[in-house]
Design an enzyme around this catalytic site. Structure first.
Site, PDB file in Angstrom:
ATOM      1  N   CYS B  44      54.033  26.821  25.487  1.00  0.00           N
ATOM      2  CA  CYS B  44      55.279  26.110  25.847  1.00  0.00           C
ATOM      3  C   CYS B  44      55.288  24.896  24.648  1.00  0.00           C
ATOM      4  O   CYS B  44      56.362  24.355  24.439  1.00  0.00           O
ATOM      5  CB  CYS B  44      55.638  25.602  26.979  1.00  0.00           C
ATOM      6  SG  CYS B  44      55.456  26.749  28.411  1.00  0.00           S
ATOM      7  N   ARG B  72      32.623  25.887  34.137  1.00  0.00           N
ATOM      8  CA  ARG B  72      32.867  26.772  34.854  1.00  0.00           C
ATOM      9  C   ARG B  72      32.120  28.237  35.143  1.00  0.00           C
ATOM     10  O   ARG B  72      32.281  28.886  35.976  1.00  0.00           O
ATOM     11  CB  ARG B  72      34.242  27.041  34.953  1.00  0.00           C
ATOM     12  CG  ARG B  72      35.123  25.799  35.198  1.00  0.00           C
ATOM     13  CD  ARG B  72      36.671  25.907  35.298  1.00  0.00           C
ATOM     14  NE  ARG B  72      37.097  24.718  35.189  1.00  0.00           N
ATOM     15  CZ  ARG B  72      38.384  24.392  35.134  1.00  0.00           C
ATOM     16  NH1 ARG B  72      39.267  25.471  34.831  1.00  0.00           N
ATOM     17  NH2 ARG B  72      39.119  23.293  35.085  1.00  0.00           N
TER      18      ARG B  72
END
Lengths: 435, 435
Positions: B44, B72
């Site tokens: 966006c 992660r």
């Protein structure tokens, strides 16, 4: 004789009541008795009139007087001080100058507002001490400011109005000292949230917490503004037998009926239902004054309306900060014996990569099962309108889990992809799950 | 062999899914297969990168790649194009450069996103025609702009992205023509609301409605940006047997399960439940991508989560306007056979006497019994966050009568004493009463 409604007080609540009554029943004779010289001006605008953001006092009037008198056919009497209310005889007594007059009514709406709590400020004369609760006073104070006669000022009380006044005086070039008896600014916020505001205020004024107006060592100043809260102007109705509740404010039902037959009340003199606690609460604010005035006037004139209560939403501009709250604080929950915890997050107000954003502090107060009880927000942008999402969620009885699922608008100039509300809700929901 | 989750697509939904999966089950082997060179950037934000508001492409990345890979423990493979999905055998086939590889899985999350609809623009080569749906493309276009090689541009399509791109190009000094096949800008708004935006756009670009890219008489331009919408990249899963719905997007339940065993989906390739209509809807937006990705990853990794659906909230900055919507439009209600009317008001965004306010257009769409179905807002300020109040009200199933009772925040710098939402709600409620 035609039916007559008497409205005691010509502020936001009173003029809303009078206008609603005429709309509901155009045959009704509506008389407004206002103790000051002015009706229906924006009380909340006084600090901005003093700062000069609002150029003239005239700008503060929503409508010219004729809108009420000619267009709406309301009989407005200013400088009319009501001294007695007799609900059995259905009449009021009021003073206008030297004259004492009696007026009978078929219904009466008490919108007498609130009166500021007075505090004596040593070494400052009464003519240099202002509460800034009426336009008359604001005009007098603005006169002094415009004449360049105010180099320094003491503000007593760091609530909403106190801080708005401090900002206004700083804007006028004054050196400002703010004293607050409590250990935090904005006592309607939890201390941890108020601390964020405190830091911002300290950069702009000489702020002294845990200090009252008589404390030694305060600077010598040109004038004082006292804003340590207001009391509901409920005496007239209370003396007549109306039941009062929190802070001595009038108790009303959802149709704004007091406990006296034929006597309605609205605005800053009532304690409406707080929908979060289920108890009456005294939260005198302009929005509620307008809404409850309209309901009182409509119902008293024979129409149908109701006011389902407040959730305690408020916002204030404190220099460059937007400071907002809704529902109840953690402190209020605990004082009311409601099980509650607070979850705090700090998140940017816009997408990380979009310039101009700033840190937004969000506190959610939530209770058993994650039920939302309240929220507080502080930031340079994005608090004033975001709080309304939580006010709406409170009205709907949402949990923090429900909040997580909100489909909130996103575009980089306006918010991060996870709105700070969603971030706070997720954090709160994890705690609820873990508990 | 340990369990392996394959995530197809490394955008917002994919990286949310992968991260949530690792959080839910740290023992799980998570592989992300991304067809482009980049993962997890702010799609966006591309118009703002092109305009220069966002300085560098690096700024668009929420986190450095290492956050996903090292912190992660996610196995991210870029330039990896998945060509086959076998839900029975539980494997995918993907291409990396010259190599074709096969990877077995215990669960797969399809977050392939959406692909822009292509339109041929006469006289503009493919190398000068941009969809601006990937960072690669945006970098190429920004290069041309930075080199001063773009004096004029044609934007095909006046939806959210088209108008954002028009704004970006104007900001870069380009002379911009916008063509739109339909008779209004922003086809996701009702025409009456879109007309307000249209006037604003016309002052800034050469806007031609009812015109397509092949129309005669269009100016000769240096390049074209095509933004006539996107299609869900659902083919891979559909070919494998997954059921599709609106726009060909994948149908999912509240846990983001497709109709294929072991296959989840999220983001711009799914049609989640629309809570207002009760039907699946294709509304590809970043917020929903993040939320549904997280739910898909959590559930596919053995955790518990659900996504209750969207209410169709969106906001876009169009030059100086905030343009926002939630729920369904009047046109959408009618197309769906839902009884509805629209109530429009125009009100100031701040107290009348407080400077800086502007007109805010509010449309409420409401149905039987005053049930709120949707809202649209346009204004220079106050639309982007106010729409969230109505999104929240929609989620709570409120009526326009409920809206009237909302305890919204008020201070002169931020809103009038009756917020435009309350004004609109009152107007709507009167119509409901009269009907």
């Amino acid at each position: 004789m035609s039916e007559r409604m008497v409205v005691i007080g010509g502020g936001a609540a009173g003029m809303s009541a009078a206008s609603a009554a005429r709309r509901t029943n155009p045959a009704l004779d509506v008389v407004v008795l206002e103790s000051t010289s002015y009706i229906a001006y924006g009380l909340c605008g006084l600090p901005y009139y003093l700062s000069g953001v609002v150029a003239t006092a005239d700008d503060l009037f929503a409508y010219p007087m004729e809108r009420f008198t000619k267009d709406r056919g309301i009989d407005v009497r200013t400088a009319a001080v009501v001294t007695e209310l007799d609900p059995d005889g259905q009449w009021v007594v009021y003073r206008m100058g030297e004259r004492t007059l009696r007026l009978s009514y078929s219904s009466v709406v008490v919108t007498a507002g609130a009166t500021p709590v007075h505090v004596e400020v040593p070494d400052i004369g009464a003519d240099r001490t202002f509460a800034v609760r009426t336009l008359e006073e604001a005009i007098a104070l603005r006169g002094l400011l415009d004449a360049g006669k105010v180099g320094s000022a003491l503000v007593v009380g760091a609530g909403y109005i106190g801080l708005e006044m401090a900002e206004a005086l700083v804007a006028r070039g004054c050196s400002v000292t703010v004293v607050e008896r409590l250990d935090q600014v904005l006592p309607t916020l939890d201390p941890e949230v108020a601390a964020v505001v405190e830091g911002h205020v300290r950069e702009r004024v000489d702020l002294r917490l845990g200090t009252d107006a008589c404390a030694p060592g305060l600077p010598v100043v040109d004038l004082a503004v006292v804003s340590v809260g207001v009391r509901p102007a409920a005496t007239l109705a209370a003396v007549a037998g109306a039941q009062t509740g929190p802070a001595g404010a009038l108790l009303v039902d959802a149709q704004m009926r007091t406990t006296l037959p034929g006597v309605w009340a609205a605005g800053d003199c009532i304690a409406p239902l707080h929908r979060v606690t289920g108890e009456p609460a005294y939260v005198p604010l302009g929005t509620t004054a307008n809404k409850t005035g309209r309901v009182a006037g409509t119902v008293a004139a024979g129409g149908s309306a109701s006011f389902p209560g407040i959730v305690g939403t408020a916002v204030v501009k404190v220099f460059d900060l937007e400071v907002a709250r809704t529902g109840i604080t953690l402190a209020e929950a605990r004082a009311a014996g409601i099980e509650a915890v607070a979850t705090d997050v700090v998140h940017r107000s816009r997408a990380k990569y979009y310039p101009g954003g700033s840190a937004l502090h969000v506190r959610l107060v939530h209770g058993a099962g994650g039920r939302l009880l309240g929220a507080q927000m502080v930031g340079c942008e994005g608090a004033a309108q975001r709080i309304d999402v939580l006010a709406t969620a409170l009205q709907a009885g949402m949990t923090v889990g429900d909040l997580m699922a909100l489909d909130l608008a996103y575009a980089p100039p306006y918010s991060p992809v996870y709105d700070p509300i969603l971030i706070a809700a997720e954090s709160a929901a994890r705690r609820v799950e873990a508990s």
